[in-house]
Structure formats: structure tokens, C-alpha cells
Scaffold this motif. Structure first.
Motif, PDB file in Angstrom:
ATOM      1  N   ALA A   1      43.404  23.014  42.177  1.00  0.00           N
ATOM      2  CA  ALA A   1      42.015  23.263  41.805  1.00  0.00           C
ATOM      3  C   ALA A   1      41.526  24.542  42.483  1.00  0.00           C
ATOM      4  CB  ALA A   1      41.143  22.084  42.234  1.00  0.00           C
ATOM      5  N   ARG A   2      40.786  25.366  41.788  1.00  0.00           N
ATOM      6  CA  ARG A   2      40.182  26.609  42.258  1.00  0.00           C
ATOM      7  C   ARG A   2      41.202  27.717  42.516  1.00  0.00           C
ATOM      8  NH1 ARG A   2      35.432  26.504  40.899  1.00  0.00           N
ATOM      9  NH2 ARG A   2      34.685  27.910  42.498  1.00  0.00           N
ATOM     10  N   ALA A   3      42.446  27.524  42.077  1.00  0.00           N
ATOM     11  CA  ALA A   3      43.442  28.575  42.281  1.00  0.00           C
ATOM     12  C   ALA A   3      43.138  29.789  41.422  1.00  0.00           C
ATOM     13  CB  ALA A   3      44.840  28.049  41.965  1.00  0.00           C
ATOM     14  N   GLY A   4      42.428  29.576  40.299  1.00  0.00           N
ATOM     15  CA  GLY A   4      42.090  30.713  39.443  1.00  0.00           C
ATOM     16  C   GLY A   4      42.650  30.628  38.027  1.00  0.00           C
ATOM     17  N   LYS A   5      42.962  29.412  37.535  1.00  0.00           N
ATOM     18  CA  LYS A   5      43.587  29.246  36.212  1.00  0.00           C
ATOM     19  C   LYS A   5      42.656  29.695  35.083  1.00  0.00           C
ATOM     20  CE  LYS A   5      44.177  24.812  37.147  1.00  0.00           C
ATOM     21  NZ  LYS A   5      43.850  24.786  38.580  1.00  0.00           N
ATOM     22  N   THR A   6      41.401  29.238  35.148  1.00  0.00           N
ATOM     23  CA  THR A   6      40.469  29.534  34.055  1.00  0.00           C
ATOM     24  C   THR A   6      40.226  31.036  33.953  1.00  0.00           C
ATOM     25  OG1 THR A   6      39.440  27.433  34.589  1.00  0.00           O
ATOM     26  CG2 THR A   6      38.211  28.879  33.131  1.00  0.00           C
ATOM     27  N   VAL A   7      40.010  31.669  35.100  1.00  0.00           N
ATOM     28  CA  VAL A   7      39.751  33.106  35.101  1.00  0.00           C
ATOM     29  C   VAL A   7      41.007  33.853  34.623  1.00  0.00           C
ATOM     30  CG1 VAL A   7      39.105  35.082  36.532  1.00  0.00           C
ATOM     31  CG2 VAL A   7      38.038  32.857  36.941  1.00  0.00           C
ATOM     32  N   PHE A   8      42.175  33.396  35.054  1.00  0.00           N
ATOM     33  CA  PHE A   8      43.439  34.031  34.655  1.00  0.00           C
ATOM     34  C   PHE A   8      43.603  33.997  33.134  1.00  0.00           C
ATOM     35  CE2 PHE A   8      47.919  33.765  33.482  1.00  0.00           C
ATOM     36  CZ  PHE A   8      48.477  34.839  34.170  1.00  0.00           C
TER      37      PHE A   8
ATOM     38  N   ASP B   1      33.302  27.663  34.314  1.00  0.00           N
ATOM     39  CA  ASP B   1      33.666  26.329  34.812  1.00  0.00           C
ATOM     40  C   ASP B   1      35.177  26.236  34.950  1.00  0.00           C
ATOM     41  OD1 ASP B   1      31.070  25.621  34.791  1.00  0.00           O
ATOM     42  OD2 ASP B   1      31.141  24.634  32.830  1.00  0.00           O
ATOM     43  N   SER B   2      35.637  25.525  36.004  1.00  0.00           N
ATOM     44  CA  SER B   2      37.069  25.462  36.288  1.00  0.00           C
ATOM     45  C   SER B   2      37.799  24.461  35.401  1.00  0.00           C
ATOM     46  CB  SER B   2      37.276  25.061  37.734  1.00  0.00           C
ATOM     47  OG  SER B   2      36.775  26.059  38.564  1.00  0.00           O
ATOM     48  N   THR B   3      39.123  24.548  35.443  1.00  0.00           N
ATOM     49  CA  THR B   3      39.991  23.603  34.723  1.00  0.00           C
ATOM     50  C   THR B   3      39.761  22.177  35.200  1.00  0.00           C
ATOM     51  OG1 THR B   3      41.714  25.250  34.540  1.00  0.00           O
ATOM     52  CG2 THR B   3      42.413  22.958  34.379  1.00  0.00           C
TER      53      THR B   3
ATOM     54  N   THR C   1      46.527  34.749  43.832  1.00  0.00           N
ATOM     55  CA  THR C   1      45.377  35.221  43.056  1.00  0.00           C
ATOM     56  C   THR C   1      44.334  35.864  43.975  1.00  0.00           C
ATOM     57  OG1 THR C   1      44.505  32.990  43.211  1.00  0.00           O
ATOM     58  CG2 THR C   1      45.620  33.572  41.179  1.00  0.00           C
ATOM     59  N   LYS C   2      43.316  36.433  43.347  1.00  0.00           N
ATOM     60  CA  LYS C   2      42.139  36.975  44.039  1.00  0.00           C
ATOM     61  C   LYS C   2      42.493  38.121  44.988  1.00  0.00           C
ATOM     62  CE  LYS C   2      40.614  32.183  43.816  1.00  0.00           C
ATOM     63  NZ  LYS C   2      39.940  31.051  44.389  1.00  0.00           N
ATOM     64  N   ALA C   3      43.540  38.897  44.630  1.00  0.00           N
ATOM     65  CA  ALA C   3      43.985  39.996  45.492  1.00  0.00           C
ATOM     66  C   ALA C   3      42.921  41.078  45.612  1.00  0.00           C
ATOM     67  CB  ALA C   3      45.284  40.594  44.961  1.00  0.00           C
ATOM     68  N   ASP C   4      41.877  41.013  44.775  1.00  0.00           N
ATOM     69  CA  ASP C   4      40.808  42.011  44.898  1.00  0.00           C
ATOM     70  C   ASP C   4      39.973  41.787  46.157  1.00  0.00           C
ATOM     71  OD1 ASP C   4      39.996  39.622  43.659  1.00  0.00           O
ATOM     72  OD2 ASP C   4      38.177  40.546  42.898  1.00  0.00           O
ATOM     73  N   HIS C   5      40.253  40.729  46.931  1.00  0.00           N
ATOM     74  CA  HIS C   5      39.615  40.570  48.242  1.00  0.00           C
ATOM     75  C   HIS C   5      40.237  41.496  49.277  1.00  0.00           C
ATOM     76  CE1 HIS C   5      38.160  36.757  46.510  1.00  0.00           C
ATOM     77  NE2 HIS C   5      37.188  36.879  47.386  1.00  0.00           N
TER      78      HIS C   5
END
Ligand code: GDP
Length: 475
Positions: free
Chosen positions: A38-45, A104-106, A334-338
């Protein structure tokens, strides 16, 4: 082999034959699984991948695109009528609104078909016209893969293991207290079963918030339409020497078996077994920020999850896969833009090290694997500030307030990730409470307001390379 298993493997064979026939004579289909905790970034991906495949201006790393062979891309009705469609349009409009917000997330499995019309490459290019390749993207919670460990286990074994794990956890206190009242009782009412299942689910929720991820049954945290059904209303109970036939222990055992056969197995048979390319998204930065325990827990959970890609491990899975296997697995932090790009190499190194055990096994099973650091949606820009007279590589973005609203612009320096991943993974394995030689701060960013030129998808980091690894050889 028991009857249900024969039926499973026969259904799978018929489907496999169907797949091969349609692939050989009609249009090839790539089934790409997208998973992660959960919150790993599936929906955004998925949202950004689809948007960037439809408008490919930012996808030079996808070879078919840079060679000019993709004639067009379009969304189509998906082939599976019983699976909810991935809500691409809603998610994209959340990300591209005037004041954008994260979608909203998966919460359950969903699917989307994107079709690409491509000109063939190499020798065939002069002889053949464009052909259509379908990309079926299947989004599902990584937590559901943890259920694989349940399938070969009895209720007594699973209960003992779970109870041993949660014995020292503060979050489990209320649940353990609730179970004591039911030991060896031969009568019970439905509200008793519900109360215990609720207490167990509350424990799972609290444990997840505390950073644990060894949380089975996987469906309890994301129940979807099955919430409240008996197959989801059980919990681990301590072993009983001679459990009364009509007692609660026996009823929980029955429900555990129903969960296995009616919830867990159908997921593996109907969705998992049909995937041929897989991306596993991992919020490694989030775990590093939480501390060594969260990193070790993530490492162990990834190993458990990835056991699903080594079918020999599980007899049920070997039967339904019958010779079919996932051909490529990408592990993406994920989220390497941090992070400033100078630290992306260190993040992929950590990603590689985190899944090393699991990857060695997947390679054994013949799958090709890769690990990289990506951002499906870039929410920051890079900036170099001067701090104590020295340059400091930062990222700048709009902060996300805890209530989800957009905050002020700020620059962030998250700390220096070590080039050698062992400097993080060793203290994590040794059970250290805090990082001794560094601090890793993380702020949540809101998605940036986008001004896209025609033909351009949302900004990302290495999404094109991820796509090349996952599907490049088939288009
Ligand atoms: P899911 O539960 O796996 O579907 O996760 P989501 O795709 O909903 O992502 C969870 C959260 O992670 C989002 O709400 C964002 O806050 C954050 N996130 C996901 N992808 C990115 C990214 O590429 N960049 C940044 N900065 N944050 C992201």
C-alpha cells in the motif's frame, strides 16, 4: 491431487491454449502486472505510464518510440468483463487539475487495456504493415501475494506463527486480550467471531501504521466488496489440544479454509497466473525515513512477496502455472524525485540489495530482472543551495499538508544515502533502533501544477526506461 486442484489446473490449461491461439493468429497481448505494498505508488505509476504512452514526447528511452515505430496508442475496452476498470481518467484529472492532488490509492484488483499500433523493426520492416500489440495492465495490492504463504498452511500452523510474531508487539495488546476470553469455549455467537476478527483487523491496521508489513491475511486490510463476509471474519487463535467440535476454534479453522479456497486461490488462478511481465514498486525511501526496523521488515516482506515468482515453492501455484512463468520482473524504487539525481544511483543500489535474496531465486526460475530508481510523476525540481559555505544538492516542491491540502514551496535535503547499501541493510538486519551514521528526512510533496505541451505526457524520472525493460522487446 484433490478434485478442486484438478479443476484449477484444467481451467488454466484451457485458458493457456486460448492465449497461445490468439497470440499466434491475432494480435499479441502483453499482460503487465503492477504491484507493491500500500502507498508504494501503483496508482500514480499506471496513470503516468498510460498518459506517457498515449503522448510519448517524454519517452525517448522506449526504443520503439525513439525509432519512430509507434504509429498510435489508444485505450480500448479490456477483455475481462468481471474486473473493475482502472479509473485512468479520474486519476489523471486529479493529477492534472489546476490545483492538482494525488489520486485515490489501489484498493483491489483493476485492469486497463492500452493498444499500440507499431511498425515492425529490422528485416521485416519493409514487408509488413503496422501491427497492433495490446498491453493489459493489471493493478493489484502486493499484500495479496502474502496469502501465498497461507495456502500450504493449516489453520493451526498459521495461528501459531502469527501469534509468535505479534506476541511482543504493543499494537496486538487488545487483540490478545480479546482472544483469552474464548479459549476452549464450546459455545459462541456470531458477534463473538466478529469482535475477534475486528480486534485482529485493528491490530493489522495499527501494525501497518507502525511500519510492519508481515500482515496476513492480505485481504483483511483491503477487503473490497468482501468486507464483513464470514470468509473474512476470523483471526488466529492459540492451539487447543482437543478443540470442541462446535467451538469457536473449529469455526475459525473452517473460515480460514474458506478464505484460502474462495478468496486467495481465485486471485492467484484468475489474475496472478496470467501475468507475463511484472513491475514491483517499492517505497524504499519511505522505509529508510522510518528507520532500520522498517527497512528490515520491508526486506523480509519483499522476500515473502517475491516467493510468488518462484512457483516451485508452492504446489498450488506450480499446478496453475503449468509451465507458464513471469518472463521479466522490474523492481522499482518509487518517488525518486525526493532526491537530487546525484543520489539516484545510491537509491537503485539500495533497491537491488533489498531484493537480492528474492532476485537470486527468481533468476533461478528463469525470469529476467532489473532494479532502478524512478518517479512516475516528478513533483519537484532540482536546486543547489549553499549551506555552511558548501554546495548542497536539494529538491524543491510544494509541500503536502497532513490534511492533504497544498502547503508552501520548500527546498529539501533528505540526507546523503550511502553508496554502499550494506551501511543501511546491516544495521537493519542487526535490529538497530535508529540510524547511527545519518539522518534521512523526507517531506511529502503535492503534485506540481502541469503545463503540458501537445504530445507530452506528465514529467517523470526513468519511466521510459522502465517501459523499455518491461515491454520494449515485444513492440
Ligand atoms: P498505491 O497505494 O500503491 O496505489 O500508491 P499511490 O500510487 O496512490 O501513491 C501513494 C502516494 O505516494 C501518493 O499519494 C503520493 O503522495 C506518493 N507518490 C506516488 N508516486 C509518486 C511520485 O512519483 N513522486 C512523488 N513525489 N510522490 C509519489
Amino acid at each position: 491431487m484433490i478434485l478442486g486442484d484438478i479443476a484449477d489446473s484444467m481451467a488454466r490449461q484451457v485458458e493457456a491454449v486460448g492465449d497461445t491461439v490468439s497470440e499466434a493468429f491475432f494480435e499479441p497481448v502483453i499482460r503487465l502486472g503492477v504491484t507493491g505494498l500500500a502507498r508504494a505508488g501503483k496508482t500514480v505509476f499506471i496513470t503516468s505510464l498510460v498518459a506517457n504512452l498515449l503522448d510519448r514526447g517524454r519517452m525517448p528511452g522506449l526504443l520503439a518510440q525513439s525509432e519512430g515505430r509507434i504509429v498510435s496508442a489508444y485505450l480500448q475496452p479490456q477483455p475481462d468483463d468481471t474486473i473493475p476498470r482502472f479509473e485512468y481518467e479520474n486519476h489523471l484529472s486529479a493529477l492534472t487539475a489546476a490545483a492538482p492532488h494525488w489520486p485515490d490509492s489501489t484498493r483491489a484488483v483493476s485492469e486497463l487495456r492500452l493498444s499500440l499500433k507499431v511498425r515492425p523493426s529490422g528485416l521485416l520492416s519493409g514487408f509488413q504493415g503496422p501491427r497492433v500489440v495490446h498491453l493489459d495492465i493489471v493493478d493489484y495490492p502486493g499484500e495479496w501475494l502474502l496469502d501465498l504463504g497461507l495456502l500450504d498452511r493449516s489453520y493451526a500452523d498459521w495461528s501459531s506463527e502469527m501469534l509468535a510474531r505479534l506476541a511482543d508487539r504493543e499494537e496486538a495488546h487488545d487483540f490478545l486480550y480479546a482472544t483469552r476470553a474464548f479459549a476452549n469455549r464450546d459455545t459462541w455467537e456470531e458477534p463473538d467471531a466478529q469482535a475477534i476478527a475486528r480486534a485482529y483487523t485493528s491490530y493489522l491496521e495499527a501494525a501497518r501504521a507502525a511500519g510492519y508489513s508481515d500482515l496476513t491475511p492480505g485481504r483483511f486490510l483491503l477487503p473490497g466488496e468482501m468486507a464483513g463476509s464470514p470468509a473474512l471474519t476470523f483471526a488466529p487463535l492459540p492451539p487447543e489440544d482437543s478443540a470442541p467440535r462446535k467451538g469457536l476454534w473449529r469455526e475459525m479453522e473452517r473460515r480460514f479454509e474458506a478464505y484460502k479456497s474462495q478468496v486467495a486461490k481465485p486471485f492467484f488462478r484468475d489474475h496472478f497466473a496470467r501475468i507475463d511481465r511484472q513491475v514491483v514498486l517499492v517505497d524504499a525511501l519511505g522505509a529508510i525515513h522510518k528507520g532500520p526496523r522498517a527497512v528490515e521488515d520491508l526486506r523480509q516482506t519483499m522476500t515473502d512477496i517475491l516467493g510468488a515468482f518462484r512457483p516451485g515453492r508452492n504446489s498450488f501455484l506450480s499446478r496453475i502455472l503449468i509451465g507458464q512463468r513471469v518472463e521479466k520482473i522490474l523492481f522499482a524504487a518509487t518517488k525518486a524525485d525526493h532526491l537530487h539525481h546525484t543520489q539516484h544511483g545510491a537509491l537503485s543500489g539500495i533497491m537491488q540489495a533489498l531484493v537480492r535474496d528474492a532476485v537470486d531465486r527468481a533468476q533461478f526460475a528463469g525470469a529476467q530482472t532489473d532494479a532502478m530508481a524512478i518517479a512516475a510523476l516528478r513533483a519537484t525540481v532540482e536546486e543547489t543551495l549553499t549551506h555552511d559555505g558548501a554546495p548542497l544538492d536539494c529538491v524543491r516542491g510544494t509541500l503536502l499538508n497532513p490534511d492533504g491540502t497544498r502547503g508552501r514551496m520548500a527546498a529539501m535535503y533528505p540526507g546523503e544515502l550511502p553508496e554502499d547499501p550494506a551501511r543501511l541493510l546491516n544495521p537493519a538486519r542487526q535490529g538497530q533502533d535508529t540510524w547511527l551514521d545519518g539522518e534521512y528526512d523526507l517531506m511529502a510533496f503535492a503534485p506540481a501544477a502541469l503545463r503540458l505541451k501537445p504530445g507530452e505526457g506528465p514529467p517523470h524520472i526513468r519511466l521510459d526506461r522502465a517501459a523499455q525493460f518491461l515491454i520494449g522487446d515485444r513492440i
